[in-house]
Design a protein around this motif. Structure first.
Motif, short mmCIF file in Angstrom:
data_model
loop_
_atom_site.label_atom_id
_atom_site.label_comp_id
_atom_site.label_asym_id
_atom_site.label_seq_id
_atom_site.Cartn_x
_atom_site.Cartn_y
_atom_site.Cartn_z
N MET A 1 0.88 -1.22 -0.11
CA MET A 1 -0.07 0.03 0.10
C MET A 1 0.88 1.28 0.05
O MET A 1 1.86 1.15 0.63
CB MET A 1 -0.97 -0.08 1.32
N SER A 2 0.46 2.17 -0.77
CA SER A 2 1.45 3.43 -1.09
C SER A 2 1.22 4.29 0.19
O SER A 2 0.25 4.75 0.24
CB SER A 2 1.02 3.89 -2.45
N LEU A 3 2.48 4.70 0.50
CA LEU A 3 2.14 5.94 1.83
C LEU A 3 1.82 7.19 1.13
O LEU A 3 1.06 7.75 1.79
CB LEU A 3 3.82 5.85 2.45
N SER A 4 2.36 7.42 -0.12
CA SER A 4 2.12 8.58 -0.64
C SER A 4 0.64 8.69 -1.04
O SER A 4 0.03 9.65 -0.63
CB SER A 4 2.81 8.93 -2.05
N LYS A 5 -0.13 7.64 -1.30
CA LYS A 5 -1.62 7.68 -1.61
C LYS A 5 -2.28 7.88 -0.12
O LYS A 5 -3.37 8.65 0.13
CB LYS A 5 -2.04 6.34 -2.21
N GLN A 6 -1.84 7.49 0.78
CA GLN A 6 -2.38 7.48 2.05
C GLN A 6 -2.24 8.86 2.65
O GLN A 6 -3.13 9.62 3.27
CB GLN A 6 -1.60 6.43 3.18
N LEU A 7 -0.93 9.48 2.35
CA LEU A 7 -1.03 10.65 2.73
C LEU A 7 -1.93 11.80 1.68
O LEU A 7 -2.19 13.04 2.40
CB LEU A 7 0.37 11.25 2.63
N GLN A 8 -2.50 11.25 0.70
CA GLN A 8 -3.11 12.16 -0.19
C GLN A 8 -4.65 11.96 0.31
O GLN A 8 -5.70 12.54 -0.46
CB GLN A 8 -3.09 11.89 -1.65
N GLY A 9 -5.01 11.04 1.29
CA GLY A 9 -6.51 10.87 1.90
C GLY A 9 -7.06 9.77 1.55
O GLY A 9 -8.08 9.48 1.63
N TYR A 10 -6.25 8.75 0.82
CA TYR A 10 -6.84 7.68 0.45
C TYR A 10 -6.90 6.75 1.89
O TYR A 10 -6.12 6.71 2.36
CB TYR A 10 -5.83 6.71 -0.59
N ARG A 11 -8.00 5.93 2.02
CA ARG A 11 -8.11 4.74 3.12
C ARG A 11 -8.24 3.65 2.65
O ARG A 11 -8.70 3.08 1.51
CB ARG A 11 -9.55 5.43 3.67
N LEU A 12 -7.86 2.74 3.43
CA LEU A 12 -8.21 1.11 3.11
C LEU A 12 -9.58 0.97 3.12
O LEU A 12 -10.32 1.17 4.17
CB LEU A 12 -7.31 0.35 4.05
N THR A 13 -10.19 0.45 2.02
CA THR A 13 -11.61 0.37 1.68
C THR A 13 -11.99 -1.19 1.22
O THR A 13 -11.22 -1.71 0.64
CB THR A 13 -11.95 1.14 0.59
N THR A 14 -12.88 -1.84 2.13
CA THR A 14 -13.30 -3.15 1.81
C THR A 14 -14.56 -3.30 1.54
O THR A 14 -15.47 -2.43 2.17
CB THR A 14 -13.03 -3.92 3.37
N TRP A 33 -13.37 -7.39 -1.87
CA TRP A 33 -12.78 -6.44 -2.63
C TRP A 33 -12.02 -5.54 -1.56
O TRP A 33 -12.70 -4.99 -0.68
CB TRP A 33 -13.42 -5.73 -3.91
N GLN A 34 -10.65 -5.27 -1.75
CA GLN A 34 -9.97 -4.55 -0.82
C GLN A 34 -8.85 -3.70 -1.52
O GLN A 34 -8.14 -4.09 -2.12
CB GLN A 34 -9.27 -5.16 0.23
N GLU A 35 -8.94 -2.07 -1.40
CA GLU A 35 -8.07 -1.44 -2.20
C GLU A 35 -8.13 -0.14 -1.52
O GLU A 35 -9.08 0.11 -0.59
CB GLU A 35 -8.60 -1.31 -3.56
N LEU A 36 -6.87 0.74 -1.75
CA LEU A 36 -7.05 1.96 -1.31
C LEU A 36 -8.11 2.97 -1.96
O LEU A 36 -7.78 2.88 -3.46
CB LEU A 36 -5.45 2.66 -1.34
N ASP A 37 -8.71 3.81 -1.26
CA ASP A 37 -9.70 4.55 -2.15
C ASP A 37 -10.02 5.86 -1.19
O ASP A 37 -9.79 6.00 -0.01
CB ASP A 37 -11.04 3.66 -2.22
#
Length: 85
Positions: A1-14, A33-37
């Motif tokens: 999981m990308s740290l940069s995406k998480q810092l942009q507001g992405y959350r672990l979504t299931t 299904w699980q992904e950063l979103d």
């Protein structure tokens, strides 16, 4: 999981996706299904569901979504000062 995406507001979504079996439409099958979103619009999940509707034979029944931030502000607690003798 990308740290940069998480810092942009992405959350672990299931998402739990219930769909009708193509050969037995009265039977429901579950797919997880699980992904950063990004909540609450969930563009990644919506893109996946659009792909599903176009390419997968199993007709969608329902989708249950949950998400959680993986990075949160740290907590700072003030404790008592210990004196060593």
């Amino acid at each position: 999981m990308s740290l940069s995406k998480q810092l942009q507001g992405y959350r672990l979504t299931t998402a739990e996706i219930l769909y009708h079996m193509p050969d037995h439409p009265g039977v429901l099958q579950s797919f997880v299904w699980q992904e950063l979103d990004i909540a609450p619009r969930y563009p990644v999940l919506n893109g996946f569901l659009a792909f599903w509707a176009r390419q997968i034979e199993g007709r969608l029944h329902s989708v249950r979504v949950g998400s959680a931030a993986l990075i949160s502000p740290g907590e700072m607690r003030h404790g008592s000062l210990l004196t060593l003798q």
